[in-house]
Design an enzyme around this catalytic site. Structure first.
Site, PDB file in Angstrom:
ATOM      1  N   HIS A 146     -47.960  15.565  66.423  1.00  0.00           N
ATOM      2  CA  HIS A 146     -48.503  14.412  65.693  1.00  0.00           C
ATOM      3  C   HIS A 146     -47.670  13.814  64.806  1.00  0.00           C
ATOM      4  O   HIS A 146     -46.412  14.321  64.622  1.00  0.00           O
ATOM      5  CB  HIS A 146     -49.784  14.910  65.033  1.00  0.00           C
ATOM      6  CG  HIS A 146     -49.293  16.095  63.872  1.00  0.00           C
ATOM      7  ND1 HIS A 146     -49.586  17.076  64.022  1.00  0.00           N
ATOM      8  CD2 HIS A 146     -48.774  15.609  62.564  1.00  0.00           C
ATOM      9  CE1 HIS A 146     -49.105  17.955  63.007  1.00  0.00           C
ATOM     10  NE2 HIS A 146     -48.825  16.919  61.803  1.00  0.00           N
TER      11      HIS A 146
HETATM   12  P1  TYD Z   1     -53.052  21.952  63.185  1.00  0.00           P
HETATM   13  O1  TYD Z   1     -53.053  20.299  62.796  1.00  0.00           O
HETATM   14  O2  TYD Z   1     -53.465  22.071  64.474  1.00  0.00           O
HETATM   15  O3  TYD Z   1     -51.478  22.380  63.022  1.00  0.00           O
HETATM   16  P2  TYD Z   1     -50.315  21.659  63.683  1.00  0.00           P
HETATM   17  O4  TYD Z   1     -49.619  20.844  62.514  1.00  0.00           O
HETATM   18  O5  TYD Z   1     -49.409  22.961  63.948  1.00  0.00           O
HETATM   19  O6  TYD Z   1     -50.549  20.600  64.627  1.00  0.00           O
HETATM   20  O7  TYD Z   1     -53.829  22.548  62.205  1.00  0.00           O
HETATM   21  C1  TYD Z   1     -54.350  23.659  62.762  1.00  0.00           C
HETATM   22  C2  TYD Z   1     -55.700  23.982  61.728  1.00  0.00           C
HETATM   23  O8  TYD Z   1     -55.571  23.927  60.486  1.00  0.00           O
HETATM   24  C3  TYD Z   1     -56.675  22.741  62.065  1.00  0.00           C
HETATM   25  O9  TYD Z   1     -58.029  23.253  62.434  1.00  0.00           O
HETATM   26  C4  TYD Z   1     -56.877  21.907  61.057  1.00  0.00           C
HETATM   27  C5  TYD Z   1     -56.462  23.030  59.804  1.00  0.00           C
HETATM   28  N1  TYD Z   1     -55.783  22.439  58.841  1.00  0.00           N
HETATM   29  C6  TYD Z   1     -56.064  22.463  57.418  1.00  0.00           C
HETATM   30  O10 TYD Z   1     -57.615  22.834  57.310  1.00  0.00           O
HETATM   31  N2  TYD Z   1     -55.515  22.107  56.327  1.00  0.00           N
HETATM   32  C7  TYD Z   1     -54.280  21.602  56.583  1.00  0.00           C
HETATM   33  O11 TYD Z   1     -53.643  21.134  55.505  1.00  0.00           O
HETATM   34  C8  TYD Z   1     -53.570  21.637  58.040  1.00  0.00           C
HETATM   35  C9  TYD Z   1     -52.151  21.221  57.976  1.00  0.00           C
HETATM   36  C10 TYD Z   1     -54.235  22.038  58.882  1.00  0.00           C
END
Ligand code: TYD
Length: 137
Positions: free
Chosen positions: A49
């Site tokens: 992303h």
């Molecule tokens: P995700 O966006 O999939 O991680 P990556 O950055 O590796 O793509 O995030 C994993 C899970 O954690 C998703 O359910 C969203 C949650 N999350 C939060 O609640 N707060 C945050 O600050 C972040 C980065 C993720």
């Protein structure tokens, strides 16, 4: 592509090491959120992303991992394997994290609270956005 890394000063002595990161002194933004990624399974690649309005500093405080960066024109592969080194990622930068060592702990300092609406999770949408911005400048 210019990769921006910050070298934090380890305050080492005969007891071990300590690194302090002060917002707006050691890094260029106010920290509103901290999260960390650990226990990453072998072969996992995550991220996929970009953000419209978010600055981040990534520090692999234990172990190692690699970060794939893509600004829509150029890419870079960055190794993070030092607890006193931070990778700066601004908005409009596609990122993927991979090659996590089993003991890796990736700490992220972020300039904003979590906001799903700020995410760009479609690579084609990301490319169109950065190319449109360049065209309209
Ligand atoms: P995700 O966006 O999939 O991680 P990556 O950055 O590796 O793509 O995030 C994993 C899970 O954690 C998703 O359910 C969203 C949650 N999350 C939060 O609640 N707060 C945050 O600050 C972040 C980065 C993720």
């Amino acid at each position: 592509m210019e990769v921006i890394k910050y070298a934090f000063e380890p305050h080492g002595d005969d007891r071990g090491q300590l690194v302090a990161i002060e917002a707006q002194l050691d890094i260029p933004f106010e920290v509103r959120r901290v999260y960390y990624i650990y226990d990453t399974l072998a072969g996992v690649r995550r991220g996929f992303h970009a953000h419209q309005d978010l600055e981040q500093i990534l520090v692999c405080v234990h172990g190692s991992c690699k970060i794939h960066l893509d600004n829509g024109y150029e890419t870079a592969e960055v190794v993070l394997d030092k607890p006193h080194e931070g990778l700066y990622i601004s908005n409009d930068m596609w990122r993927e994290m991979y090659d996590f060592s089993p003991d890796a702990v990736l700490l992220v300092l972020a300039s904003r609270h979590y906001d799903e609406a700020d995410y760009i999770r479609d690579y084609e949408v990301f490319l169109k956005m950065v190319h449109d911005k360049e065209t309209n400048q």
